[in-house]
Scaffold this motif. Sequence first.
Motif, short mmCIF file in Angstrom:
data_model
loop_
_atom_site.label_atom_id
_atom_site.label_comp_id
_atom_site.label_asym_id
_atom_site.label_seq_id
_atom_site.Cartn_x
_atom_site.Cartn_y
_atom_site.Cartn_z
N PHE A 1 75.43 28.67 0.87
CA PHE A 1 75.83 29.44 0.07
C PHE A 1 74.70 30.31 -0.11
O PHE A 1 73.23 29.89 0.15
CB PHE A 1 76.02 28.90 -1.48
N LEU A 2 74.70 31.52 -0.22
CA LEU A 2 73.43 32.72 -0.49
C LEU A 2 73.76 33.31 -1.68
O LEU A 2 74.77 34.05 -1.87
CB LEU A 2 73.58 33.60 0.61
N ASN A 3 72.88 33.16 -2.71
CA ASN A 3 73.09 33.63 -4.04
C ASN A 3 74.67 33.24 -4.58
O ASN A 3 75.25 33.93 -5.13
CB ASN A 3 72.91 35.10 -4.03
N PHE B 1 78.02 35.77 7.23
CA PHE B 1 77.06 35.58 5.70
C PHE B 1 77.45 36.73 4.92
O PHE B 1 77.71 37.70 5.40
CB PHE B 1 75.57 35.75 6.61
N PRO B 2 77.36 36.29 3.67
CA PRO B 2 77.44 37.23 2.50
C PRO B 2 76.53 38.37 2.48
O PRO B 2 76.89 39.53 2.13
CB PRO B 2 77.64 36.73 1.24
N SER B 3 75.25 38.19 2.84
CA SER B 3 74.41 39.36 3.12
C SER B 3 73.43 38.69 4.52
O SER B 3 73.54 37.73 4.66
CB SER B 3 73.48 39.41 1.88
N VAL B 4 72.59 39.82 4.82
CA VAL B 4 71.62 39.36 5.92
C VAL B 4 70.59 38.53 5.41
O VAL B 4 70.35 38.35 4.17
CB VAL B 4 70.91 40.64 6.11
N SER B 5 70.36 37.34 6.27
CA SER B 5 69.71 36.27 5.71
C SER B 5 68.55 35.85 6.72
O SER B 5 69.00 35.63 7.99
CB SER B 5 70.58 35.11 5.13
N ALA B 6 67.19 35.95 6.36
CA ALA B 6 66.38 35.31 7.43
C ALA B 6 66.38 33.97 7.85
O ALA B 6 66.05 33.48 8.88
CB ALA B 6 64.73 35.78 6.77
#
Lengths: 585, 326
Positions: free
Chosen positions: A143-145, A163-168
């Motif tokens: 999960f991202l946020n 991914f729901p947003s770009v993630s490092a």
Amino acid sequence: MKKALTLALALMGSGAFAAPYVLPAAWMAQSPTEAKAGGEFRSYTISDYKTLNPFTSAEADSLPTIMGGPAGLFNQDPTNDKFVPVMADALPTVSNGGKRFVVKIRQGMKFSDGQAITADDWITTFKLHTDDKVGSNSYDNFFLNDKPITVKKLDTYTLQFDFPSVSASALNRMSYTPWPDHVFGPVYKSKGADGIKAMWGISSTPSAIVSPGPWVISSYQAGQRAVLKKNTYFGEWFKDGANKPLPYLDSVSFTIVKDLNAGLAAYLAGQIDTFGASKADDLAQIKKAIDAGNLKATLVPNVGPNSTSSWIVFNWNKAGDATKQKLFRDVRFRQAMSHIANRQAMIQLALGGLGSEVYSGVYPVFKNYQYASTPTYKYDLAEATKLLNQMGYTKKNSDGYLVDKAGKVLEFNLTTNSGNNVREQLGQIFRDEAKKVGVKVNFTPVDFNTLVGQLLAKGADRPFDAILLGLSGGDNIWPYGSNVVPCGGNLHAYNVPSDGKCLNAQENLMTKLYYQGDQTLDDDARRKIGEQLSKVEGQNLGFIYLVATNYHVTFNNRVGGEYKRNLWDSYYGSRPAYGLTTFIK
Amino acid sequence: MLPFLLRRLVQAVPTLLLSSLLIFFVISLAPGDFLTPAKLNPNISAQQLDNLTRNFGLDKPLVQQYLLWMRNILHGDFGLSFSFQAPVLQIMWPRIVNSLWLVLVITVVFYGLAIPIGVFGAVRQNSLGDRSVNVFMYFLLGFPSFFLALIALYFLLQIIFATHWAIPIGGMTSPDHASMSAGGKVWDVFKHLLVPGILLGIHQTAGLSRYVRALMLEVMNSDYIRTARAKGVSESSAIWKHTFRNAILPIVAGIGGELPGLISGAGFIEVVFAYPGITPMLLDALNAQDLYLIAGFTMMTTILLIAGNAISDILLAFVDPRVKLG
């Protein structure tokens, strides 16, 4: 059967097996040709193993983690921290603005029961980790946020992650260990989460356990010893620099010792091959045994700092005591407190000389995220006095403590968890130094759980003045804690109002920079954001970082297969993890 | 006999109920819960903590948790251990068996030494032998057992360094235990038991031998022994048949109380010798606030204590003709 058929068809389609993964010989201290196959590496652990189930296991060094080893799509290169494909055939194809990753899986990999490893295994594993009723420790990984990551099977050997947003941390999040769909899938379908939780308990028969990694359980005796044996199918696709299958060893054993003294005794007696020495006394005993010729071992103390640090945090939410709230919110006060912390004395007295000074939220072992521009407020009592004078504390009372205009003594309560000798000593050193400049610190150790309750309390009036504690863990991709740095995180311990709002501009900026870095794929660009973040963190001084313990390496000379000396650190260890390249000379 | 046992059974019900209440709520009184350490982990989100709290049933009110636990116990289920995610009995049982072996060795050493030493002390009261044994026993009593074990460990290591003998200094089995023959396995375990067993056996002897000595002295000075001696009973018969049999009655009465001790393990000596008994597990459980594991084990000991006391009474009836059951 159906799976076998699709597999056969897929193999016909692709024509040949993909090339194996090769662990670079350049990393290693010895040439791969020196390595001998066979034998057992004898290690130890200080707590009992709890389960063989990868979905319910909660400890860091659990048996499922060891069995799985580096089985995951990608892994980090210890020479430059970059990700390299392991179970993936190559680095992923990125599209959709950095949010979609298409990964080809390396072909020809098999589980320890001989079944092929395919995309289905990643899909099922993903499903089980994200079922909140299973309670997997890796739940957050997907999960991202609070927005879920999704994974889809494109064909037998291709996966697509969205991914729901770009993630490092995208590659890291994709690098979970795939567990067998043919074992877990049917149970999940028929019995759901409860069925999964009941599988692979610590007393399961070893033959029922299937592993994708280098090891599979061979025997386990409660409280005594776990023995893992080599999964020969692993070596078919995971090779050393001379194209020999890894791991070299036939087995690794973990003796369970409840007490570190028992572990040290077993190591000194030559009954185990390595020991995680942390105290000066342990190191001295090992050195003595080596010097006396009783133990043939290598000892390298102070390799570098550990990924942990201790800190003091002041409570900004003290509505019940306006004077203290104002004091703790004043950055000059916190700077003064950092100047008071005699970190060298802490290292010498509390850590026996085996430690490093810390001035930032990023553990010093993450070298790529240490910046010269980060402000440090080093031990300097004169500077501390000057800052306190500026705040209006110019007079001292008859006891030698600073007082304000109303004659009120400058004092606060500092607590730490009782029973942690090192922290108790750190607190005493801090208190003694504070007294020298006229600050009265009432230092008392309290029960750990009570302390955690206080630290995590929310609201306008939280029940503590200052707490001395430490955090550890994390990775070197974006080494800032997701619930430590941004406002609203439950470990943003200095300011936790009920609504989770930031109090000052620096906190707002830190929150912004944290998410910005977290969503930056490019390593260099991310490090630049990290530099800004570290700087703001240092100016804000929400946490006053003190010292980190150091990492020491010792192992019996009968084992080889360690990294080149310059690669050793507490993050990557002194040899490839899970005994992959360890061999008996 | 039967009415006695039945009465004991009925008496046990309120005792067990009350102790279960105490056990459960006293453990729950401690601040924090199993998930407290997880809350300090920067990598676990609040949402995940909620999931775990719900899965472990920690979100339910305490009374409800207790009732659920009680109901399960009546069905022979002591609940799930939080950290193992497995039934408590399944976790405890192998540990109890391991501890049992060690405690048996300790008990043999303990009674085997304490009784002769105590009798010797009484028969040769205030002789040089009696006094030196006394001094030695006082010395041992003063040492905590784990400290004694640490000293023993140190000397064992020195012996290993000097002689390079493969003396086991911890654990219960050797690394190659699995590949040994049946006889070899028994010998291997016995070797591991020997040092901690003898050590703790001797350590505990200090207390019991003095007790035996005092009991013997009391009986020896009683009228009927004097009468027996006056009638020309041989010395050994006077000591063993007449004095000893009467003197050990209080000890026999206490044997039942040893029953929970048998499964409670050998305490800190298990920790120092890395012995896989009950104590290291219990310490872990206490540390982790593994509620059901602690509560389940404590309930087991309580049940055994009640059973042990009943056995004591029965034994006493056999040994002492003055005591009648019923």
